[in-house]
Design a protein around this motif. Sequence first.
Motif, mmCIF file in Angstrom:
data_model
loop_
_atom_site.group_PDB
_atom_site.id
_atom_site.type_symbol
_atom_site.label_atom_id
_atom_site.label_comp_id
_atom_site.label_asym_id
_atom_site.label_seq_id
_atom_site.Cartn_x
_atom_site.Cartn_y
_atom_site.Cartn_z
ATOM 1 N N THR A 1 0.845 -1.193 0.000
ATOM 2 C CA THR A 1 0.000 0.000 0.000
ATOM 3 C C THR A 1 0.878 1.240 0.000
ATOM 4 O O THR A 1 1.880 1.301 0.720
ATOM 5 C CB THR A 1 -0.899 0.005 1.252
ATOM 6 N N THR A 2 0.513 2.229 -0.794
ATOM 7 C CA THR A 2 1.252 3.493 -0.801
ATOM 8 C C THR A 2 0.376 4.590 -0.200
ATOM 9 O O THR A 2 -0.854 4.465 -0.132
ATOM 10 C CB THR A 2 1.692 3.884 -2.224
ATOM 11 N N VAL A 3 1.026 5.663 0.238
ATOM 12 C CA VAL A 3 0.317 6.752 0.900
ATOM 13 C C VAL A 3 0.865 8.088 0.417
ATOM 14 O O VAL A 3 2.064 8.211 0.133
ATOM 15 C CB VAL A 3 0.437 6.637 2.439
ATOM 16 N N VAL A 4 -0.011 9.067 0.303
ATOM 17 C CA VAL A 4 0.410 10.451 0.062
ATOM 18 C C VAL A 4 -0.056 11.279 1.251
ATOM 19 O O VAL A 4 -1.104 10.996 1.849
ATOM 20 C CB VAL A 4 -0.161 11.004 -1.260
ATOM 21 N N PHE A 5 0.735 12.292 1.602
ATOM 22 C CA PHE A 5 0.422 13.095 2.783
ATOM 23 C C PHE A 5 0.774 14.552 2.525
ATOM 24 O O PHE A 5 1.528 14.880 1.602
ATOM 25 C CB PHE A 5 1.155 12.563 4.021
ATOM 26 N N ASP A 6 0.221 15.447 3.370
ATOM 27 C CA ASP A 6 0.427 16.879 3.168
ATOM 28 C C ASP A 6 1.714 17.350 3.839
ATOM 29 O O ASP A 6 2.456 16.552 4.423
ATOM 30 C CB ASP A 6 -0.790 17.676 3.648
ATOM 31 N N LEU B 1 -3.286 12.070 3.245
ATOM 32 C CA LEU B 1 -4.316 12.505 2.303
ATOM 33 C C LEU B 1 -5.066 11.306 1.734
ATOM 34 O O LEU B 1 -6.276 11.337 1.577
ATOM 35 C CB LEU B 1 -3.680 13.293 1.157
ATOM 36 N N TYR B 2 -4.322 10.237 1.435
ATOM 37 C CA TYR B 2 -4.964 9.040 0.877
ATOM 38 C C TYR B 2 -4.001 7.862 0.918
ATOM 39 O O TYR B 2 -2.784 8.035 0.826
ATOM 40 C CB TYR B 2 -5.404 9.276 -0.583
ATOM 41 N N PHE B 3 -4.574 6.673 1.071
ATOM 42 C CA PHE B 3 -3.852 5.402 0.979
ATOM 43 C C PHE B 3 -4.438 4.623 -0.197
ATOM 44 O O PHE B 3 -5.649 4.664 -0.438
ATOM 45 C CB PHE B 3 -4.054 4.550 2.238
ATOM 46 N N SER B 4 -3.590 3.890 -0.907
ATOM 47 C CA SER B 4 -4.096 3.113 -2.043
ATOM 48 C C SER B 4 -3.263 1.854 -2.268
ATOM 49 O O SER B 4 -2.063 1.837 -1.984
ATOM 50 C CB SER B 4 -4.076 3.955 -3.330
ATOM 51 N N PRO C 1 1.987 8.722 -5.772
ATOM 52 C CA PRO C 1 1.414 9.341 -6.956
ATOM 53 C C PRO C 1 1.888 8.639 -8.231
ATOM 54 O O PRO C 1 2.906 7.947 -8.225
ATOM 55 C CB PRO C 1 1.959 10.764 -6.899
ATOM 56 N N HIS C 2 1.149 8.868 -9.311
ATOM 57 C CA HIS C 2 1.558 8.328 -10.601
ATOM 58 C C HIS C 2 2.842 9.027 -11.056
ATOM 59 O O HIS C 2 2.973 10.245 -10.936
ATOM 60 C CB HIS C 2 0.462 8.558 -11.642
#
Length: 260
Positions: free
Chosen positions: A151-156, A162-165, A170-171
Amino acid sequence: MIIPARYASSRFPGKPLFPLRGADGVAKSLVQRSWEAASAIGVPASVWVATDDQRIADEVAKFGGKVVMTSPDCRNGTERCAEAADKLGDVDIVVNLQGDAPLTPVDAIAPLIDLLEQKPGCAMATPAVRCSPSTYRHLVEDQRNGRVGGTTVVFDEDQRALYFSKRVIPHLPADHDLAELPVFLHLGLYAYRTGALRDYAARPPGTLELLEGLEQLRFLETGQDIAVHPLPPLGWDPIELNNPTDVAAVEAALAERGMR
């Protein structure tokens, strides 16, 4: 610390009992390796395996661990931790070490507890490691072949999620320099406030949680903040045992790290 472990799994039935060979060639069950990773902090007596399956409970008893039995109705590890925490009682913070991540660096636990103290508005804290080129390639290969990998994550900028996927986010364009990857692999380790756990268990899963199959998205969907502790590349690939095809890579990492 609680290690949720269930026998039923659509991708890998019986995964907690699967034997993994370490650096010395000796095989130990995944749940034992996860318990040893948690116990390496130095307080084995505070480590519990939460399960609804007697086969797993028997295995834990065999290697001297402690078990708290939970309902088979728990939909994920966080709900299982919530039930276990209620049964164990008198805890302010619960640490969840996922049972399929024996390569998780346990020295990331203390910073998570510190984060909860520094950010009283956050319900949970969790680590993420910047991907090395080899980890990134492993994730992309899984995605390309239709396998559910890490699972990857982006954060502020305040390090709030911000979101896990289960997709790689990000792409990145094909010509992106792999030496400077802005991709962070989420590690299977959580520190929760007990009150937030109870609130979580009282709510139904949201749309994003159901679509992604990621329990932590319930916090974000209900407007609760998750603090992310970013880590640099670890020097080894922190691969989770998500699929039978991951076994060779996990065993290679155990051998590389000298984990017996």
